[in-house]
Design a protein around this motif. Sequence first.
Motif, PDB file in Angstrom:
ATOM      1  N   ILE A 687     -75.700 -84.039  12.616  1.00  0.00           N
ATOM      2  CA  ILE A 687     -75.757 -83.688  14.039  1.00  0.00           C
ATOM      3  C   ILE A 687     -76.149 -82.228  14.222  1.00  0.00           C
ATOM      4  N   THR A 688     -75.543 -81.339  13.437  1.00  0.00           N
ATOM      5  CA  THR A 688     -75.845 -79.913  13.605  1.00  0.00           C
ATOM      6  C   THR A 688     -77.293 -79.601  13.285  1.00  0.00           C
ATOM      7  N   ARG A 689     -77.870 -80.335  12.356  1.00  0.00           N
ATOM      8  CA  ARG A 689     -79.293 -80.145  12.059  1.00  0.00           C
ATOM      9  C   ARG A 689     -80.155 -80.650  13.211  1.00  0.00           C
ATOM     10  N   GLU A 690     -79.751 -81.756  13.807  1.00  0.00           N
ATOM     11  CA  GLU A 690     -80.513 -82.308  14.939  1.00  0.00           C
ATOM     12  C   GLU A 690     -80.525 -81.355  16.128  1.00  0.00           C
ATOM     13  N   ILE A 691     -79.419 -80.696  16.383  1.00  0.00           N
ATOM     14  CA  ILE A 691     -79.327 -79.818  17.557  1.00  0.00           C
ATOM     15  C   ILE A 691     -79.574 -78.350  17.204  1.00  0.00           C
ATOM     16  N   ASN A 692     -79.944 -78.100  15.941  1.00  0.00           N
ATOM     17  CA  ASN A 692     -80.241 -76.735  15.489  1.00  0.00           C
ATOM     18  C   ASN A 692     -79.078 -75.788  15.778  1.00  0.00           C
ATOM     19  N   TYR A 693     -77.942 -76.111  15.201  1.00  0.00           N
ATOM     20  CA  TYR A 693     -76.715 -75.333  15.380  1.00  0.00           C
ATOM     21  C   TYR A 693     -76.370 -74.685  14.033  1.00  0.00           C
ATOM     22  N   PRO A 694     -76.885 -73.476  13.762  1.00  0.00           N
ATOM     23  CA  PRO A 694     -76.740 -72.857  12.434  1.00  0.00           C
ATOM     24  C   PRO A 694     -75.291 -72.687  11.991  1.00  0.00           C
ATOM     25  N   ALA A 695     -74.421 -72.226  12.885  1.00  0.00           N
ATOM     26  CA  ALA A 695     -73.021 -72.018  12.502  1.00  0.00           C
ATOM     27  C   ALA A 695     -72.385 -73.335  12.064  1.00  0.00           C
ATOM     28  N   GLY A 696     -72.705 -74.421  12.781  1.00  0.00           N
ATOM     29  CA  GLY A 696     -72.179 -75.729  12.399  1.00  0.00           C
ATOM     30  C   GLY A 696     -72.738 -76.209  11.078  1.00  0.00           C
ATOM     31  N   MET A 697     -74.032 -75.968  10.861  1.00  0.00           N
ATOM     32  CA  MET A 697     -74.641 -76.347   9.581  1.00  0.00           C
ATOM     33  C   MET A 697     -73.991 -75.591   8.430  1.00  0.00           C
ATOM     34  N   ALA A 698     -73.788 -74.293   8.622  1.00  0.00           N
ATOM     35  CA  ALA A 698     -73.184 -73.474   7.567  1.00  0.00           C
ATOM     36  C   ALA A 698     -71.783 -73.965   7.227  1.00  0.00           C
ATOM     37  N   ALA A 699     -71.002 -74.286   8.247  1.00  0.00           N
ATOM     38  CA  ALA A 699     -69.638 -74.763   8.011  1.00  0.00           C
ATOM     39  C   ALA A 699     -69.638 -76.094   7.265  1.00  0.00           C
ATOM     40  N   ALA A 700     -70.528 -77.006   7.653  1.00  0.00           N
ATOM     41  CA  ALA A 700     -70.593 -78.312   6.994  1.00  0.00           C
ATOM     42  C   ALA A 700     -71.049 -78.169   5.547  1.00  0.00           C
ATOM     43  N   LEU A 701     -72.029 -77.301   5.281  1.00  0.00           N
ATOM     44  CA  LEU A 701     -72.492 -77.087   3.912  1.00  0.00           C
ATOM     45  C   LEU A 701     -71.377 -76.506   3.050  1.00  0.00           C
ATOM     46  N   GLY A 702     -70.591 -75.599   3.611  1.00  0.00           N
ATOM     47  CA  GLY A 702     -69.459 -75.052   2.879  1.00  0.00           C
ATOM     48  C   GLY A 702     -68.470 -76.136   2.478  1.00  0.00           C
ATOM     49  N   CYS A 703     -68.220 -77.057   3.397  1.00  0.00           N
ATOM     50  CA  CYS A 703     -67.299 -78.162   3.090  1.00  0.00           C
ATOM     51  C   CYS A 703     -67.886 -79.098   2.037  1.00  0.00           C
ATOM     52  N   LEU A 704     -69.186 -79.325   2.087  1.00  0.00           N
ATOM     53  CA  LEU A 704     -69.827 -80.139   1.043  1.00  0.00           C
ATOM     54  C   LEU A 704     -69.688 -79.450  -0.317  1.00  0.00           C
ATOM     55  N   GLY A 705     -69.725 -78.112  -0.313  1.00  0.00           N
ATOM     56  CA  GLY A 705     -69.477 -77.379  -1.550  1.00  0.00           C
ATOM     57  C   GLY A 705     -68.080 -77.630  -2.072  1.00  0.00           C
ATOM     58  N   ASP A 706     -67.086 -77.634  -1.182  1.00  0.00           N
ATOM     59  CA  ASP A 706     -65.707 -77.927  -1.595  1.00  0.00           C
ATOM     60  C   ASP A 706     -65.601 -79.324  -2.200  1.00  0.00           C
ATOM     61  N   LEU A 707     -66.276 -80.276  -1.568  1.00  0.00           N
ATOM     62  CA  LEU A 707     -66.223 -81.650  -2.069  1.00  0.00           C
ATOM     63  C   LEU A 707     -66.879 -81.763  -3.442  1.00  0.00           C
ATOM     64  N   ALA A 708     -68.028 -81.108  -3.605  1.00  0.00           N
ATOM     65  CA  ALA A 708     -68.709 -81.138  -4.903  1.00  0.00           C
ATOM     66  C   ALA A 708     -67.825 -80.512  -5.984  1.00  0.00           C
ATOM     67  N   ARG A 709     -67.164 -79.416  -5.666  1.00  0.00           N
ATOM     68  CA  ARG A 709     -66.285 -78.744  -6.635  1.00  0.00           C
ATOM     69  C   ARG A 709     -65.109 -79.630  -7.015  1.00  0.00           C
ATOM     70  N   LEU A 710     -64.513 -80.300  -6.018  1.00  0.00           N
ATOM     71  CA  LEU A 710     -63.398 -81.191  -6.311  1.00  0.00           C
ATOM     72  C   LEU A 710     -63.821 -82.373  -7.178  1.00  0.00           C
ATOM     73  N   ASN A 711     -65.086 -82.762  -7.050  1.00  0.00           N
ATOM     74  CA  ASN A 711     -65.613 -83.861  -7.869  1.00  0.00           C
ATOM     75  C   ASN A 711     -66.136 -83.383  -9.216  1.00  0.00           C
ATOM     76  N   GLY A 712     -65.992 -82.066  -9.500  1.00  0.00           N
ATOM     77  CA  GLY A 712     -66.440 -81.536 -10.783  1.00  0.00           C
ATOM     78  C   GLY A 712     -67.913 -81.213 -10.862  1.00  0.00           C
ATOM     79  N   HIS A 713     -68.618 -81.218  -9.734  1.00  0.00           N
ATOM     80  CA  HIS A 713     -70.054 -80.917  -9.714  1.00  0.00           C
ATOM     81  C   HIS A 713     -70.245 -79.461  -9.302  1.00  0.00           C
ATOM     82  N   ASP A 714     -69.930 -78.562 -10.232  1.00  0.00           N
ATOM     83  CA  ASP A 714     -69.903 -77.141  -9.895  1.00  0.00           C
ATOM     84  C   ASP A 714     -71.280 -76.588  -9.548  1.00  0.00           C
ATOM     85  N   ARG A 715     -72.314 -77.082 -10.210  1.00  0.00           N
ATOM     86  CA  ARG A 715     -73.654 -76.577  -9.896  1.00  0.00           C
ATOM     87  C   ARG A 715     -74.048 -76.930  -8.467  1.00  0.00           C
TER      88      ARG A 715
END
Length: 943
Positions: A687-715
């Motif tokens: 949604i944030t990409r569709e509406i061009n909402y940078p702050a929302g995109m940044a927050a969602a990407l950060g959370c995806l980073g947390d999920l990747a780290r919890l799954n052991g996908h550090d890269r």
Amino acid sequence: MGQDNISHRTHIEHHLPAQMNTIIGRATDILHVSSLLQNQQRRLLTLTGPGGVGKTRLALEIAYQLRSSFAEEVFFVQLAPLHEHTFVLSTIAQTLGIEETGQYSIGEELQAYLHDKHLLLVLDNFEHVMEANIAIANLLTAAPYLSILVTSREALHIYGEYEFEVLPLDLPLPDQPHTLSLSEPSDAVRLFIERAQAVKPTFALGEENLHAVTEICIQLDGLPLAIELAAARCKLLTPQELLERLHNRLRILVGGARNLSPRQQTLRNTLDWSYNLLNEAEKYFFRQLGILTGSWTIEAATAIGSTDVLGDEDTLSLLSSLVDKSLVRVVGDNGSETRFWLLETIREYAIDSLKQQQELIAAQRRHAQFFTALVEKSEPYLYGSEQQQWLARLDLEAANIWTAMRWVIDQLEVEIAQRLASSLGRFLQLRSSLNEGHNWLEEVIAISTDAYSSQLLARIYYSAGSMAHLHGHLELARERLEESERLAESTGDTRTHALSQGALALLESHQGRYDDARQLAENSLQTLRGSSDIWCRGILYSICGNIANQQCDFKAAQVRYALSLRLLRQAGDIRSQADVLIHVGDTMSQRSKFVTAHFLYQKGQLLYQKINDRLGQVVCLNSIGNTLRQCGDYNRAQQALASCLELVTALGTRRERASVLLGLGKLHISTGAIVEATQYIKESLHITREINYPAGMAAALGCLGDLARLNGHDRDAKTYYEQSLGLMAGMGNQVSKLALFHGLACVALAGHNYEQAGIEIRKALHHASLLGNMLGMAIALEDFAQLCRLMDLPERAVQFLGSAASLREGISAPIEQVYQVSYAQQLKNYKKDIGEKAFHENWSVGRNMSLPQTLGMIANIHLNKQLEAQEEKSTTDTYPAGLTVREMDVLRLLADGLTDVLIAQKLVLSPRTVNTHLRSIYAKLGVSSRSAATRFAVENKLV
């Protein structure tokens, strides 16, 4: 005795028409009316209601239930075939088996016959013989044991009458899907199913047709006759096909059973019967009311239905008459005025009659003019102390306002359209709605291309820009707001000029251009300089506070918010006061003052609820949910966010939906529900990409980073974190960066890149210290503790963990559930490494250190030297006598002849901690002196 009773019952039943099916959904009505009729004080009861609502069927069922309650008999008298009221008494007499002798009038003979009879008369369809009401009153006076149950579209209006309004069948609530049930359908749906099965035995309600059947019943207002006629069509059409054709219900709902009276064989015939009973003035007034949508007031009815020859008193009498005749319904009052409405089926008939009389266009114009004037009258009150009352009024009038707007646009009534749209802007902002996605403001702009510049257009462009921003259409928002600024400046509209600049400032901050945003916000205050408009000044100060807050200039933000709140309280604007409270709550939350933030959010929520502001409630619920999550109250956080998602789905605002989904994703990360968290966060990012909402995109990407780290996908995690930081460049949102520094530090620690981990942790500590964000500080200290452990500084690690625990307790923010098991294991390992007593001692030291002391200690730890020393050590050795790793370090240094103070300096420990380790070593070795301990070390080749 028993045989006589049976014979009597059979004789009674003979006077009631046998029914061919069961009655549905009237159990409460039957019980209530039956109890009334058994009371000798209620001997005349009239069932009123519109045609097709089921009065006759209900009366017959009640009569059947009461057949044993009357000593004599129960008689059913059908009055529909009569053309004159003078035949009513003779028809009753004929039903009772009384023959006219000619010696007395039929009225006198009836009175004499009924004088001592305990009997119930059911008089069906009385509305067209209303002049016989006095004769009925005379019968009741002469026969004290007589009871009469009447069905009529209008009450008899005689003394002693008790009126019972028969309502349509219960319907499911269209905006609440949980009320749609296959196992327990509403009464209206049950009737549809039974009647459909009568013509098509294989018909069944299922998931595929539940919505269609429900919508059919809703569109038919729950009227039994209309539902039965619709169900009969299921012989040829599926419910879905029938629903598509229901836009003209008067033409499709025909073909009722041929053994019914003609007026019950089609919906139009039923309504024709009622309409033809009206006089010409009533017919005219009824037709005009068809143009009104939803509920409406006497004032609206008067404005739309009056003519040159009809005054206000005449319209009041006509409206009263139509209510009496069950064509208009009273829906209650809101404390100050009574409201009325037409069943949609009846309204369609009125509109059809308007068209036949060629009165539709004139009625629509009067309708548009009235509601435009009403909106213009209300607009000034939406900024002040009467905001709540006028918002409630406009909420009730919304359906008619949208109808008026649709008509003026379609008819190219540009002048009325501009008046209506310019006055609606504030209402749209307060309600944050474009009426189910219809962008009326844009449509008015489209038909205003040839109109000259005016303050009306400037206000329309401002409202259109604000709404476009709200719905995520940022380029359109900028275009509209810049045009509004130009028009307002050229026409001298100071308020709109300043508000446009303020809205542009918010747009700039939304896209991360904070310096430009701050300049625009200050310019807006300059534009308003010299004006006495305290409301507008309060709004602009709030905008300035928002921008300062996003740049984490909390001191400036608090000053601006305080000024804004004071001015808005003077103006009496409840909604804007609530907005400011939420903004201050956000400031408190960013500084980890969660209890205060939660209090402010709740206070704001109460104000939003007071004015029924749904978007404001969305913002509050989302913030409350996130605050509860950080405080570890996951159940209440889930409840708040789930309610928030339900509300934002109804509103359809994409930016807020993305924010709520992100909140739910973070909550599920905290609880370890990784799959669900991934779904929420990916949808938020989309949604944030569709509406061009940078702050929302940044927050969602950060959370995806947390999920990747919890799954052991550090890269992958590192990539997400870096992408998020890239989007945040220049935004000034330092609070969000804290979580990213933490994530990058964790990735570096997992990859044994301790030097980079130290860099990221120190960034987090620096930012948390500047912002006063104690949660960010606690998390950074926990990260540094992990680094200390890996650098063979377990005592320091425990001290930092103790400091972090103290900070968390102070802000009521426990370790997240997803990390609690690993955290507990970590503490267990420390106790094993340095001993239970040393652990508690160092933990206590950390808890009692001030924050400056803790940060000073960190500054004195030189990562490079510690890393070099750590590389020289073996991690696989085992030691005698159960000594820990740290105790071996102390013993070796002791054997080398170092004093307690020098050992403490060498190992970066306190002398007290060294003494604790020495006592533990002596106990394990069974010695009591330094020399004995040194001997043990030499003999066991530990040095």
